[in-house]
Motif scaffolding. Sequence first.
Motif, PDB file in Angstrom:
ATOM      1  N   GLY A  73       0.805  -1.206   0.000  1.00 16.05           N
ATOM      2  CA  GLY A  73       0.000   0.000   0.000  1.00 16.05           C
ATOM      3  C   GLY A  73       0.836   1.252   0.000  1.00 16.05           C
ATOM      4  O   GLY A  73       1.882   1.327  -0.653  1.00 16.05           O
ATOM      5  N   TYR A  74       0.398   2.224   0.789  1.00 18.31           N
ATOM      6  CA  TYR A  74       0.977   3.564   0.794  1.00 18.31           C
ATOM      7  C   TYR A  74       2.399   3.590   1.336  1.00 18.31           C
ATOM      8  O   TYR A  74       3.251   4.304   0.832  1.00 18.31           O
ATOM      9  N   GLU A  75       2.693   2.804   2.350  1.00 18.98           N
ATOM     10  CA  GLU A  75       4.016   2.740   2.959  1.00 18.98           C
ATOM     11  C   GLU A  75       4.437   1.278   3.064  1.00 18.98           C
ATOM     12  O   GLU A  75       3.591   0.383   3.031  1.00 18.98           O
ATOM     13  N   VAL A 172      -6.650   3.687   9.439  1.00 18.95           N
ATOM     14  CA  VAL A 172      -7.015   4.634  10.492  1.00 18.95           C
ATOM     15  C   VAL A 172      -6.345   4.196  11.793  1.00 18.95           C
ATOM     16  O   VAL A 172      -6.248   2.997  12.071  1.00 18.95           O
ATOM     17  N   GLU A 173      -5.862   5.146  12.555  1.00 16.95           N
ATOM     18  CA  GLU A 173      -5.277   4.836  13.859  1.00 16.95           C
ATOM     19  C   GLU A 173      -6.299   4.081  14.701  1.00 16.95           C
ATOM     20  O   GLU A 173      -7.437   4.519  14.864  1.00 16.95           O
ATOM     21  N   SER A 174      -5.911   2.915  15.244  1.00 19.45           N
ATOM     22  CA  SER A 174      -6.874   2.046  15.932  1.00 19.45           C
ATOM     23  C   SER A 174      -6.212   1.358  17.116  1.00 19.45           C
ATOM     24  O   SER A 174      -5.002   1.109  17.116  1.00 19.45           O
ATOM     25  N   ASN A 175      -7.029   1.006  18.117  1.00 15.54           N
ATOM     26  CA  ASN A 175      -6.514   0.210  19.226  1.00 15.54           C
ATOM     27  C   ASN A 175      -6.618  -1.273  18.878  1.00 15.54           C
ATOM     28  O   ASN A 175      -7.023  -1.640  17.764  1.00 15.54           O
ATOM     29  N   LEU A 176      -6.263  -2.135  19.815  1.00 13.73           N
ATOM     30  CA  LEU A 176      -6.253  -3.568  19.544  1.00 13.73           C
ATOM     31  C   LEU A 176      -7.610  -4.092  19.093  1.00 13.73           C
ATOM     32  O   LEU A 176      -7.704  -5.019  18.283  1.00 13.73           O
ATOM     33  N   PHE A 177      -8.684  -3.517  19.631  1.00 18.55           N
ATOM     34  CA  PHE A 177     -10.037  -3.985  19.318  1.00 18.55           C
ATOM     35  C   PHE A 177     -10.609  -3.331  18.055  1.00 18.55           C
ATOM     36  O   PHE A 177     -11.739  -3.600  17.678  1.00 18.55           O
ATOM     37  N   GLY A 178      -9.814  -2.460  17.434  1.00 11.12           N
ATOM     38  CA  GLY A 178     -10.255  -1.828  16.195  1.00 11.12           C
ATOM     39  C   GLY A 178     -11.024  -0.552  16.362  1.00 11.12           C
ATOM     40  O   GLY A 178     -11.535  -0.003  15.380  1.00 11.12           O
ATOM     41  N   ALA A 179     -11.129  -0.015  17.588  1.00 15.36           N
ATOM     42  CA  ALA A 179     -11.789   1.281  17.786  1.00 15.36           C
ATOM     43  C   ALA A 179     -10.895   2.364  17.204  1.00 15.36           C
ATOM     44  O   ALA A 179      -9.698   2.410  17.499  1.00 15.36           O
ATOM     45  N   PRO A 180     -11.445   3.259  16.375  1.00 14.69           N
ATOM     46  CA  PRO A 180     -10.616   4.220  15.643  1.00 14.69           C
ATOM     47  C   PRO A 180     -10.333   5.503  16.410  1.00 14.69           C
ATOM     48  O   PRO A 180     -11.062   5.874  17.333  1.00 14.69           O
ATOM     49  N   GLU A 181      -9.267   6.154  15.995  1.00 16.59           N
ATOM     50  CA  GLU A 181      -8.942   7.504  16.439  1.00 16.59           C
ATOM     51  C   GLU A 181      -8.732   8.320  15.167  1.00 16.59           C
ATOM     52  O   GLU A 181      -7.661   8.293  14.557  1.00 16.59           O
ATOM     53  N   HIS A 182      -9.768   9.031  14.732  1.00 18.06           N
ATOM     54  CA  HIS A 182      -9.738   9.679  13.428  1.00 18.06           C
ATOM     55  C   HIS A 182      -8.865  10.934  13.433  1.00 18.06           C
ATOM     56  O   HIS A 182      -8.730  11.616  14.449  1.00 18.06           O
ATOM     57  N   SER A 183      -8.287  11.226  12.267  1.00 16.11           N
ATOM     58  CA  SER A 183      -7.449  12.400  12.081  1.00 16.11           C
ATOM     59  C   SER A 183      -7.597  12.874  10.640  1.00 16.11           C
ATOM     60  O   SER A 183      -8.103  12.128   9.786  1.00 16.11           O
ATOM     61  N   GLY A 187      -3.755   8.957   5.856  1.00 17.37           N
ATOM     62  CA  GLY A 187      -3.339   8.297   4.625  1.00 17.37           C
ATOM     63  C   GLY A 187      -4.268   7.211   4.132  1.00 17.37           C
ATOM     64  O   GLY A 187      -3.845   6.342   3.358  1.00 17.37           O
ATOM     65  N   ALA A 188      -5.547   7.233   4.520  1.00 19.58           N
ATOM     66  CA  ALA A 188      -6.483   6.195   4.079  1.00 19.58           C
ATOM     67  C   ALA A 188      -6.669   6.223   2.564  1.00 19.58           C
ATOM     68  O   ALA A 188      -6.674   5.172   1.907  1.00 19.58           O
ATOM     69  N   ASN A 232     -15.383   6.357   7.338  1.00 21.20           N
ATOM     70  CA  ASN A 232     -15.392   7.535   8.197  1.00 21.20           C
ATOM     71  C   ASN A 232     -14.061   8.275   8.142  1.00 21.20           C
ATOM     72  O   ASN A 232     -14.020   9.515   8.084  1.00 21.20           O
ATOM     73  N   GLN A 233     -12.954   7.523   8.170  1.00 20.53           N
ATOM     74  CA  GLN A 233     -11.643   8.155   8.089  1.00 20.53           C
ATOM     75  C   GLN A 233     -11.492   8.920   6.780  1.00 20.53           C
ATOM     76  O   GLN A 233     -10.924  10.019   6.740  1.00 20.53           O
ATOM     77  N   MET A 234     -12.011   8.363   5.700  1.00 19.25           N
ATOM     78  CA  MET A 234     -11.922   9.036   4.404  1.00 19.25           C
ATOM     79  C   MET A 234     -12.722  10.329   4.391  1.00 19.25           C
ATOM     80  O   MET A 234     -12.351  11.293   3.713  1.00 19.25           O
TER      81      MET A 234
END
Length: 346
Positions: A73-75, A172-183, A187-188, A232-234
């Motif tokens: 992907g991107y990186e 998207v920045e996420s914790n272990l359970f997949g809960a997101p932290e949007h910004s 780079g989505a 949502n991230q997009m």
Amino acid sequence: MNGSQSTDITSNPFLAPMSSIRAIAAGLSLIAVARSMSGAAGSSEGPGLCLAGASGSRTGSPPRLIRLADVPGYEPHRVNDMLLLCPTEAQSRHGSDTEAAEEGSQHVVFFPGDIQNFQEEMILQAEGAQWQCWSLERVALILGRRFPSRHIWVVRASRMYLHKFSCYHNFVESNLFGAPEHSPDYGAFRHLRALLRHGMEQAGLLPPATMFPPLGFSLALVGFSKGCVVLNQMVYEMAGAQEDPELAPFLGSLKDMYWLDGGHPGGSETWVTDRRALQELVASGIALHAHVTPYEVRDPMRAWVGREHRRFVRTLEELGAHLTNTLHFEDEPASIDNHFRVIQEF
């Protein structure tokens, strides 16, 4: 199989990677999956009756499913496994001359939810086995019926915590359970653009070093449950993507976005409610579709989900968006069966 190879495991299941040997031994080749889905139509067995109406093609020929491993992907550290369903010749010939001229240029990308994985992985997990009729392979076939003549891409979550919690940390920045932290710029869009370009090259749909997106390329994004965090991230990245000369053409190819019963384990931001971000989304001209069930939007233990969904819809309507909003199974008890069934009902 390395990231530069693709395997058509429908036409020759014995070329599957070593991780697929267990699936082959168990008779779970994708041809068998397609035939079992067709043969079980109308069956009362299995969660959600998801086998109904999900046979491979109108002519009875098996669909062509290609599994791509470690697509870059991107990186360098962002790679995803992908599954590609190619339309059959009969499906490609179906439709107007304009549609025929655009053959190979229309694509749908699906982001699955928790527990959904490749068939061979789900059957090995006690919790996953009971939902294997919603495996990535079977969902690809369902979407192939929903979007005939289009190429269907299913993006596997890059991490499955405890074999069931999908994590899209490549998007998207996420914790272990997949809960997101949007910004606003994780780079989505860049990651999806790179995935599709490399995936199309590996599948032989795009010559190497060709301009991307190619002329006539069109795209629809579908997120289900946890997979909606990618959409949502997009939305949060929309403003930056429109101003980026590399991303703007790719964003311009995006015609539809479908949210299917979005949900994640975080306590907020299940739906985008930021008015400024939604203004950018509306300005893009993308057709927007929200499909929900009582399982998510009427759960009293997670009341914020319903509130955020209503605010999402209300704000978009106020901004004049091209939006469809549908509540499915309104008169039925909330259930995880119906949560999954929205995939075949939207």
